[in-house]
Motif scaffolding. Structure first.
Motif, mmCIF file in Angstrom:
data_model
loop_
_atom_site.group_PDB
_atom_site.id
_atom_site.type_symbol
_atom_site.label_atom_id
_atom_site.label_comp_id
_atom_site.label_asym_id
_atom_site.label_seq_id
_atom_site.Cartn_x
_atom_site.Cartn_y
_atom_site.Cartn_z
ATOM 1 N N THR A 118 -8.092 70.287 66.868
ATOM 2 C CA THR A 118 -7.110 70.628 65.841
ATOM 3 C C THR A 118 -7.447 71.960 65.182
ATOM 4 O O THR A 118 -6.593 72.844 65.056
ATOM 5 C CB THR A 118 -7.055 69.530 64.768
ATOM 6 N N SER B 6 -6.994 74.949 67.461
ATOM 7 C CA SER B 6 -5.604 75.334 67.728
ATOM 8 C C SER B 6 -5.045 76.259 66.657
ATOM 9 O O SER B 6 -4.021 76.912 66.866
ATOM 10 C CB SER B 6 -4.725 74.084 67.833
ATOM 11 N N LEU C 274 -2.101 79.601 66.871
ATOM 12 C CA LEU C 274 -0.979 79.337 65.978
ATOM 13 C C LEU C 274 -0.848 80.445 64.929
ATOM 14 O O LEU C 274 0.243 80.997 64.720
ATOM 15 C CB LEU C 274 -1.167 77.982 65.300
ATOM 16 N N TYR D 212 1.991 75.514 69.940
ATOM 17 C CA TYR D 212 1.688 74.260 69.248
ATOM 18 C C TYR D 212 1.801 73.078 70.212
ATOM 19 O O TYR D 212 0.978 72.158 70.196
ATOM 20 C CB TYR D 212 2.632 74.063 68.063
ATOM 21 N N THR E 81 -1.342 72.520 72.288
ATOM 22 C CA THR E 81 -2.457 71.836 71.634
ATOM 23 C C THR E 81 -2.283 70.321 71.653
ATOM 24 O O THR E 81 -3.265 69.584 71.570
ATOM 25 C CB THR E 81 -2.600 72.303 70.171
#
Length: 482
Positions: free
Chosen positions: A155, A158, A162, A327, A330
């Motif tokens: 998380t 990522s 992003l 996104y 991920t």
């Protein structure tokens, strides 16, 4: 209630009284510089058409086509040199100090854009942006990896792509609604904000331990994990510190042993030689697919393609779709086989590029395409989305997985340097190729490369998801396909 003990590699549930808000804030703070870099990368698309027009903000007037290609491509040259500089700096001065230093070239970039009046100043600006890009691409993932808990590392990791894509979109939007100089004045503040905010966050515990600063490492870990002075938390802190000490001690022993032996001869084993060759091909296909060039020239491409949509608005649409795609990657990258995801992404990107090229060809033959002028926007948006899901990010995931540990550092550096070199050639000579074979011809070439990427993966690269490094190396040696 008894606290659950776990080290850095645990996936256990965090107790409600242990808050990790500061860990998330540190990850977000580090990625403010990713946001800033994204704006520097995205700056070219809305403002290159202005620079080559009669309304150019430069004293000398419009830049020539050759000068425009240098403005676009010099970022890659700066990044090529910056990779070596920041790689050395990260070990010499630490992750935090080196990451803070990446703000300097980005501040200088926006200063050159805001106050420069000649094309030579823009050349320097793009070199500086490339220098910052090299540091950000190297150091942000490194910093996040070393501060994150394993269970949320994906998380936090990522956030990088992003924030980078959000920054690109910010430039697209500002370039559409604000003036050349106003945009530069505003975005000049982003790396300064990063410096002010990121100063409060600690160095990574791993780096501090490597420098024998164990007490500082313990303080850093306590801050990032939200440990308090309660007995349960102190026990958890000691447990995680013990794990890190053992891990770093093993790395030191391995590094000392390998540093005496590492040479080109280490690429002699079939697995290492094949992995390096595959890595070089993967990064080449990544850039020759044209996606980075298309992002740099988005507005100009839509203008040349005759799309009914305003070129800058079309670029905004593409930027937003790129964020959605990255996104999405991920979410599914650890749920689908890497091989299948890469192949499907490559093939569909090839279809989208072929459709865009066909539209351009029909237009060049004076066929009435007014009824299908939506195709350039739809096709390029689809290509950027599908490539952001698989083809683009998986290049680096696969590369890190197939290189044997002993040559991973050297092999990764070779592949990264080669990537920036190919990127320079593609961005620099994309306008030249448009002149020679037309925009439609370039789209067809990019389509063929994407198709080749899918075929290359299907034939030569083993599945890596869910496999250990030893299993991957064994698959490479025995040419196992799955």
């Amino acid at each position: 209630m008894t606290a659950q003990k776990h080290g850095s590699g645990s996936s256990g549930t965090i107790k409600p009284d242990r808050k990790i808000v500061k860990l998330y804030l540190a990850a977000i703070g580090a990625n403010i510089i990713s946001l800033s870099l994204g704006t520097a990368i995205g700056w070219l698309s809305p403002f290159l058409p202005l620079l080559i027009s009669t309304d150019s903000p430069l004293d000398q007037g419009p830049v020539t086509d050759v000068q425009a290609t240098w403005i676009a491509s010099l970022l890659c040259i700066g990044a090529f040199g910056g990779t070596l500089l920041f790689g050395w700096s990260a070990e010499k001065f630490g992750r935090k100090a080196s990451l803070l230093a990446t703000a300097v070239p980005l501040i200088c970039f926006w200063g050159c854009v805001a106050f420069g009046t000649t094309v030579e100043v823009l050349y320097v600006a793009r070199l500086l942006a490339g220098l910052g890009a090299a540091g950000v691409f190297l150091l942000v993932p490194m910093y996040i990896t070393e501060i994150a808990e394993d269970r949320i590392r994906g998380t936090l990791g990522s956030f990088f792509i992003l924030f980078l894509n959000i920054g690109t979109l910010v430039s697209f939007v500002m370039g559409s609604y604000l003036s050349y100089h106003t945009t530069a004045y505003i975005l000049f503040t982003l790396p300064i904000v990063f410096l002010a905010l990121f100063l409060q966050f600690p160095e990574t515990p791993q780096y501090l331990i490597r420098r024998n600063r164990v007490r500082d490492a313990e303080s850093s870990l306590k801050y990032l994990r939200g440990y308090t002075s309660t007995p349960d938390h102190l026990e958890m802190l000691r447990s995680e510190m013990d794990g890190l000490l053992v891990q770093v001690s093993g790395e030191k022993d391995s590094t000392e042993q390998n540093s005496r032996r590492i040479s080109l001869a280490d690429f002699a084993p079939p697995s290492a030689r094949k992995a390096l060759l595959i890595g070089l091909v993967l990064v080449s296909l990544n850039q020759l697919s044209g996606c980075f060039a298309l992002i740099n020239y988005t507005a100009q491409i839509f203008a040349d393609a005759g799309s009914d949509l305003d070129p800058n608005m079309a670029a905004i649409v593409v930027g937003a779709i790129q964020i959605i795609g990255s996104y999405g990657s991920t979410i599914i990258v650890d749920r689908c086989p890497r091989k299948h995801l890469y192949i499907v992404s490559s093939f569909f990107a090839a279809i989208g590029l072929f459709a865009m090229g066909t539209h351009g060809y029909l237009k060049s033959q004076h066929v009435d395409v007014s009824a299908i002028n939506w195709i350039p926007v739809a096709s390029l948006s689809f290509v950027i989305f599908i490539a952001s899901v698989g083809l683009l990010p998986l290049t680096f995931v696969i590369l890190s997985e197939i290189l044997p540990p002993k040559v991973r550092g050297l092999g990764g550096s070779i592949c990264t340097a080669f990537l920036w070199m190919i990127s320079f050639l593609v961005v620099k000579y994309f306008p030249v190729m448009v002149e020679l074979i037309g925009l439609h011809g370039c789209m067809w070439v990019f389509s063929a490369v994407c198709l080749s990427a899918g075929l290359f993966n299907a034939i030569f690269i083993p599945e890596t998801r869910g496999r250990s490094i030893e299993q991957i190396i064994h698959a490479m040696e025995n040419n196992i396909k799955s």
